[in-house]
Design a protein around this motif. Sequence first.
Motif, short mmCIF file in Angstrom:
data_model
loop_
_atom_site.label_atom_id
_atom_site.label_comp_id
_atom_site.label_asym_id
_atom_site.label_seq_id
_atom_site.Cartn_x
_atom_site.Cartn_y
_atom_site.Cartn_z
N LYS A 158 0.81 -1.22 0.00
CA LYS A 158 0.00 0.00 0.00
C LYS A 158 0.85 1.27 0.00
CE LYS A 158 -4.13 -2.08 2.01
NZ LYS A 158 -5.18 -2.00 3.07
N ASP A 174 -1.01 4.14 -1.87
CA ASP A 174 -2.04 4.83 -1.08
C ASP A 174 -1.41 5.73 -0.02
OD1 ASP A 174 -3.93 3.44 -2.54
OD2 ASP A 174 -4.20 1.88 -1.03
N LYS A 220 -1.85 9.86 0.41
CA LYS A 220 -2.34 10.42 1.68
C LYS A 220 -1.38 11.48 2.20
CE LYS A 220 -3.73 9.10 6.36
NZ LYS A 220 -3.91 7.95 7.31
#
Length: 219
Positions: A30, A33, A37
């Motif tokens: 991840k 992601d 963020k």
Amino acid sequence: MKTIDLYDLNYTAAADYLSAFEYPWEALGKIKDMIIKIGNLLDKSEYTEISDKVWVHKSAKIAPTAYLGSPCIIGAETEVRHCAFIRGSALVGKGCVVGNSTELKNVILFDGVQVPHYNYVGDSILGHKAHMGAGSITSNVKSDKTLVTVKGEQTIATGLKKFGAMLGDFVEVGCNSVLNPGTVIGKNTNVYPLSCVRGVVPAGSIYKSGGEIVAKNER
């Protein structure tokens, strides 16, 4: 092999993210992601979003021939040299060097990392001030395409098809070395040039020709 043993998390913007994982390779899935963020929360007075989800610190130096794929973050005082190819999902810390013809993909580079000449770094995490010599690469897929395991005192199944190397803080990798899938190198370890490395190499070691490993204090 554990995250806390390999890395000083004070030297990466991914500290909160990485601290959630016992083993650092668990974070590979991840990274994309996580970068998005973090990128969305960056101070716009310090970072410029030069294209969609590509954030570059205003003090970074980016060569005009470098390619920065999305998403990525380039930290303060970092230099990305001519013909560097950042494919995406790359968090590059402060004071790093990404050199000519170096390729990055799905990586976290802690502050002070240098991959300055003809390196391939994929599905890997490089700790604070780790350095890869010219032509050294991470091999991130096994030739038989089976899932990667980490082989040390015990063998750990990662469940990952793509996993390059975990380099602890201050690791030095010699020129034209290959780090095979699932390689984990402990802090303050040196790898001789032309090495073919696999498995776990302890902290404070020297990985010599032929795979011999000695402690630095035994030289």
